[in-house]
Design a protein around this motif. Sequence first.
Motif, PDB file in Angstrom:
ATOM      1  N   LEU A  27       0.661  -1.057  -0.013  1.00  0.00           N
ATOM      2  CA  LEU A  27      -0.007   0.148   0.278  1.00  0.00           C
ATOM      3  C   LEU A  27       1.048   1.175  -0.113  1.00  0.00           C
ATOM      4  CD1 LEU A  27      -0.783   2.132   2.570  1.00  0.00           C
ATOM      5  CD2 LEU A  27      -1.748  -0.124   3.498  1.00  0.00           C
ATOM      6  N   ALA A  28       2.042   1.312   0.648  1.00  0.00           N
ATOM      7  CA  ALA A  28       2.647   2.486   0.635  1.00  0.00           C
ATOM      8  C   ALA A  28       3.618   2.443  -0.562  1.00  0.00           C
ATOM      9  CB  ALA A  28       3.670   2.073   1.687  1.00  0.00           C
ATOM     10  N   ARG A  29       4.109   1.305  -1.238  1.00  0.00           N
ATOM     11  CA  ARG A  29       4.744   1.399  -2.441  1.00  0.00           C
ATOM     12  C   ARG A  29       4.033   2.053  -3.522  1.00  0.00           C
ATOM     13  NH1 ARG A  29       8.217   2.588  -4.691  1.00  0.00           N
ATOM     14  NH2 ARG A  29       8.768   0.891  -6.197  1.00  0.00           N
ATOM     15  N   GLN A  30       2.721   1.331  -3.755  1.00  0.00           N
ATOM     16  CA  GLN A  30       1.998   1.863  -4.554  1.00  0.00           C
ATOM     17  C   GLN A  30       1.590   3.446  -4.612  1.00  0.00           C
ATOM     18  OE1 GLN A  30      -1.693   2.790  -4.989  1.00  0.00           O
ATOM     19  NE2 GLN A  30      -1.945   2.866  -2.929  1.00  0.00           N
ATOM     20  N   GLN A  31       1.464   3.900  -3.284  1.00  0.00           N
ATOM     21  CA  GLN A  31       1.056   5.161  -3.103  1.00  0.00           C
ATOM     22  C   GLN A  31       2.225   6.001  -3.524  1.00  0.00           C
ATOM     23  OE1 GLN A  31      -0.505   6.248   0.630  1.00  0.00           O
ATOM     24  NE2 GLN A  31       0.063   8.377   0.398  1.00  0.00           N
ATOM     25  N   ASP A  32       3.346   5.537  -2.898  1.00  0.00           N
ATOM     26  CA  ASP A  32       4.993   6.217  -3.229  1.00  0.00           C
ATOM     27  C   ASP A  32       4.904   6.357  -4.669  1.00  0.00           C
ATOM     28  OD1 ASP A  32       7.214   7.415  -2.899  1.00  0.00           O
ATOM     29  OD2 ASP A  32       8.317   5.493  -2.209  1.00  0.00           O
ATOM     30  N   ASP A  33       4.974   5.309  -5.668  1.00  0.00           N
ATOM     31  CA  ASP A  33       5.146   5.204  -6.921  1.00  0.00           C
ATOM     32  C   ASP A  33       4.238   5.952  -7.669  1.00  0.00           C
ATOM     33  OD1 ASP A  33       7.018   4.118  -8.373  1.00  0.00           O
ATOM     34  OD2 ASP A  33       5.409   2.863  -9.418  1.00  0.00           O
ATOM     35  N   GLN A  34       2.982   6.032  -7.561  1.00  0.00           N
ATOM     36  CA  GLN A  34       1.969   6.640  -8.329  1.00  0.00           C
ATOM     37  C   GLN A  34       1.886   8.257  -8.046  1.00  0.00           C
ATOM     38  OE1 GLN A  34      -1.723   5.002  -9.533  1.00  0.00           O
ATOM     39  NE2 GLN A  34      -1.367   3.574  -7.847  1.00  0.00           N
TER      40      GLN A  34
END
Length: 176
Positions: free
Chosen positions: A54-61
């Motif tokens: 959840l953190a990685r997808q938020q960070d990446d996008q």
Amino acid sequence: MDDAMTDTARDLLLDGFGRIRDGVPEVVDGLSVDELLWRPDADANHIAWLVWHLARQQDDQVAHLAGEQSAWLDDGWVDRFGLPYPPDAHGWSMNSKDVGRFTVADPGLFGDYHAAVHDRTAALVQGLDAEGYDRVVDAHWDPPVTVAVRIVSVLDDAAKHLGQAEYVRGLVERRR
């Protein structure tokens, strides 16, 4: 979108992302590494992977929307986590075996990493005006995807994964 609507959108998005920021440490606090890595069955996601994703997808996008590199890469989180994945991994298209390879030595990393991601998210949202919300970021869809639509998608994905992690935490606690 007029100024009042832009302010309302900003306030709602900041509230929603703030709820994710508050929920991440709550879902991992007090759990052992074994509990964070426990899977309800062999193909299920565990809390650690769900929170990381959840953190990685938020960070990446969010990084993409801001025209920046992710905190994961830019701030060295990739090295602190030391995961057995390529540096640009974010969880999309991972299979059960990939999830099973996830490890964590310091559960505090989850809250710290997500707090850094949240700060970047809040800065992006704070800086958006009506024109910024309407900017098209993916013209391959009909209608094309705007910044506003992508931000809501990011929030939705984070909320779903946090809810999944909370559910698994409930199962972990019932096992005690």
